[in-house]
Scaffold this active site. Structure first.
Site, PDB file in Angstrom:
ATOM      1  CG  ASP A 154      30.497  34.570  55.975  1.00 44.85           C
ATOM      2  OD1 ASP A 154      31.208  33.999  56.824  1.00 44.85           O
ATOM      3  OD2 ASP A 154      30.939  34.955  54.882  1.00 44.85           O
ATOM      4  CG  ASP A 157      36.721  32.299  53.116  1.00 48.93           C
ATOM      5  OD1 ASP A 157      35.626  31.759  52.890  1.00 48.93           O
ATOM      6  OD2 ASP A 157      36.843  33.326  53.814  1.00 48.93           O
TER       7      ASP A 157
END
Length: 721
Positions: free
Chosen positions: A468, A538
């Protein structure tokens, strides 16, 4: 097919199965002649430049790599500042070299050829006699793909330093005879992949990222298309930059209607010092031509990126169905809770469990511990190895989340090395999510991350890593670089990232790496070279995902698209949608779940079991089939797409209805990509009975739809020749 050279006219003719690209040397300048459908090569082709007025000067000449300052007043492809402060250079042709195959780029990701017969490469040598700047324009043409790949090497062959102020990867001048639209992907966090299209008029249209990453806001891709271009008709010229940092792409229409398009590393706040003998290599841009609309352009990109950009043992392997604990627990978990989710997943047929953020340091919220890559024994008394072994024992592989490019001010690493972040002395350090960015220009920083992660991978059976990155670059400076090289920091950061990714993916080839940057903030070809899939957004709301996944598919294959079913009410928008609808949307990518499986009812468990069985049966087709977009979610309340096998004997069709219409008309969905000569048995969902239709009928008259009159419904159909 390949590259044909006419020495007497200075013409270079690139040909693939359905495309031609022509360059001609005119007065020492490489000039763009043509790019489009395939032309038959003839003895005399030098008259193709008739549209260039005589004595028009450089401002009307369609150059391949234009400079500024010698009569061309449009945007240049490069700019160099010499030791005396002047910025005038003039590149002239010196020679060429043709080699079979495709060479690698030093320190940069790139598409490749597995066999030399797949492609041919031309290198055009240009030189500025005054400064000694030597520029090599590199072109690779694939024999069976309508693809040409361009990059540039700039070498200082002079006796004094020079500074590059701009060094783009490609520039193409389109004829004034072509009216063009520009199409690109725009958005923001949680709403990536919006398809934006506008007509080009006199002046400049520019997209870029100054964030040090390719960004949620704009993807490093654009296509120039004719106004009549649709999914299946018209011309499209695609440009996709294989790069993960700040980029720029611009289309400039001059007073005579000609369009110049160029793309490369963002020249804003960029400079690169070249000492005598040093070389600067630009990232490459993958240029795709389609004479059959956007769909054909997309499928060309999909197959190229899936088979000649992605690498490693997972390139061609079917990707596992996973469950991620993030939206199930966030930071509040212990080992038993994780194992309970995994055990429930095993009963449902799920194959991989991913432990997300919160397992390391003292990470109870997102305000600490990034950089302290050791397990939190309060949550995991037996450590990662114990949790992984228990999950493996339940029948699932084990995956782990990292954010290796970041450092928390509240961390042991920061207290020990406060200068390891990107920063400028005497200025404040801007925090986002209570974190700073590690200085990846420094080898000692990269070594620390490599050693920290390697130590875990060597003692814990990690099969998957979610890598990430949750913020852009600010205070872009490095304590390790001298003053004259501070403007190189952003690009050196990306080069450092690539160096680390090359090391770690080579050392642990059994690990499936997935890229993430708060979702789609770094969904680009550069990352796909190291990690064959990306967490797309997301935002896991199924309605929003219709647009996100549809838009991203303009360039990127389904095998690269991470897509999960999450809980309702959705955590991003609060919407409540049926589990079946969420599953059908997510099954058009790399499928998984992001919720608490232990909280499911018996009915929900039955639905998930069927979804998992269905995806296992179809995932080879989804991940490797040809994608045809049938109805756009940007144009109405319903959308549809389909996957077709290479031999056209099998297909999978998805149709989605967001809101119902009372007393609707009869509906039929026109399919695409089938063989009109074949007969297809069509079964809806898990039905054992089907109807037989000709491929021509399905594509011309359509597939009848008889769905429920409810919001948030979906249908899928299996076609077998």
């Amino acid at each position: 097919m390949g590259i044909t050279v006419q020495e007497q006219t200075g013409l270079f003719h690139f040909t693939s199965s359905g495309m031609s690209y022509l360059i001609q040397i005119v007065d020492g300048y490489p000039v763009h002649v043509y790019w489009g459908g395939r032309l038959k090569h003839r003895d005399r082709m030098d008259n193709l430049l008739m549209h260039v007025p005589e004595r028009a000067g450089l401002d009307r000449l369609p150059q391949e790599y234009p400079q500024y300052g010698s009569g061309d007043f449009r945007n240049p492809a490069y700019q160099a500042e010499l030791a005396d402060g002047t910025r005038i250079t003039e590149l002239k042709y010196e020679g060429y070299r043709i080699t079979p195959g495709k060479p690698k780029l030093i320190g940069l990701p790139a598409v490749y050829a597995e066999e030399e017969t797949e492609a041919d490469t031309l290198e055009l040598e240009l030189k500025d006699a005054y400064s000694g700047l030597q520029v090599t324009l590199v072109y690779t043409i694939y024999a069976e793909r309508n693809v040409i790949v361009r990059s540039v090497r700039l070498r200082n062959d002079g006796e004094q330093q020079l500074r590059l102020r701009r060094a783009l990867s490609a520039s193409v001048d389109f004829s004034a005879k072509q009216d063009l639209d520009i199409l690109y992907l725009s958005g923001a966090w949680a709403r990536e992949g919006n398809m934006t299209r506008r007509s080009l008029r006199q002046g400049e249209t520019r997209i870029d990222s100054k964030r040090g990453m390719s960004s949620h806001q704009l993807n490093p891709f654009a296509a120039l298309v004719t106004p009549e271009t649709t999914e299946s008709h018209g011309e499209a010229f695609g440009f996709s930059l294989v790069y993960s940092g700040g980029f720029e792409a611009g289309a400039e229409v001059d007073a005579f209607g000609s369009t110049r398009f160029n793309i490369g590393v963002n020249s804003f706040d960029f400079a690169w010092l070249l000492s005598p003998g040093e070389v600067f290599q630009t990232p490459e841009v993958v240029m795709v031509y389609s004479g059959q609309g956007l769909g054909d352009m997309s499928r060309t990109y999909h197959k190229l990126y899936r088979t000649r950009l992605c690498r490693g043992q997972y390139r061609d392997a079917e990707r596992p169905i996973l469950v991620n604990n993030w939206e199930a627990t966030y930071f509040n978990f212990n080992a038993d809770k994780l194992v309970a989710i995994a055990e429930e997943g095993a009963k449902l047929g799920i194959e991989l469990f991913v432990l997300d953020d919160g397992w390391f340091g003292k990470r109870d919220a997102d305000n600490s511990s990034l950089g302290d890559w050791y397990e939190d024994r309060r949550k995991l008394p037996g450590g990662l190895a114990d949790v992984a072994e228990r999950i493996n024992g339940a029948g699932l592989r084990f995956g782990l989340w990292f954010e290796p490019e970041m450092i928390s001010p509240d961390s042991e690493l920061y207290r020990k090395h406060p200068d390891w972040c990107l920063h400028v002395p005497g200025r404040r350090r801007s925090e986002a999510r209570w974190q700073l960015v590690l200085d990846y220009t420094r080898p000692e920083v990269r070594d620390y991350i490599y050693e920290s992660l390697s130590a875990i991978f060597k003692r814990v059976p990690v099969a998957y890593v979610k890598w990430d990155m949750n913020r852009g670059l600010t205070e872009i400076g490095s304590a390790a670089l001298p003053p004259e090289r501070q403007s190189e920091t952003a690009h050196r950061y990306v080069l450092g990232l690539y160096e680390l990714l090359e090391r770690i993916t080579a050392a642990f080839p059994h690990i499936l790496f997935e890229s993430c940057a708060s979702g789609g903030g770094r969904f680009d070809p550069g990352m796909l070279y190291y990690m064959p899939q990306t967490w797309t957004s997301d935002n896991t709301d199924a309605v929003e995902r219709l647009k996100i996944q549809y838009g991203i598919s303009l360039v990127y294959p389904a095998s690269a698209i991470g897509a999960h079913v999450s809980a309702v009410p959705n955590h991003q928008v609060g919407r409540i949608t049926p589990l079946e609808f969420r599953g059908d949307v997510a099954m058009s990518g790399n499928f998984g779940y992001e919720l608490d499986l232990t909280a499911f009812t018996d009915t929900e468990k039955e639905i998930v079991t069927r979804q998992v069985e269905t995806y296992k049966a179809f995932r080879g087709l989804v991940q490797k089939g040809d994608l045809y977009r049938l109805k756009s979610p940007f144009e109405g309340d319903d959308s549809a797409w389909m996957f077709v096998s290479e031999d056209k004997r099998e297909a999978l069709v998805y149709y989605f209805q967001v809101t119902a219409v009372p007393n609707p008309p009869r509906r039929a969905l026109r399919l695409d990509g089938l063989d009109p000569e074949l007969e297809y048995e069509v079964r809806q969902g898990k039905s054992e009975e089907g109807s037989v239709y000709g491929g021509d009928r399905l594509m011309q008259l359509g597939l009848p739809l008889h769905g429920q009159q409810k919001d948030y419904t979906s249908q899928w159909f299996r076609l077998q020749a």
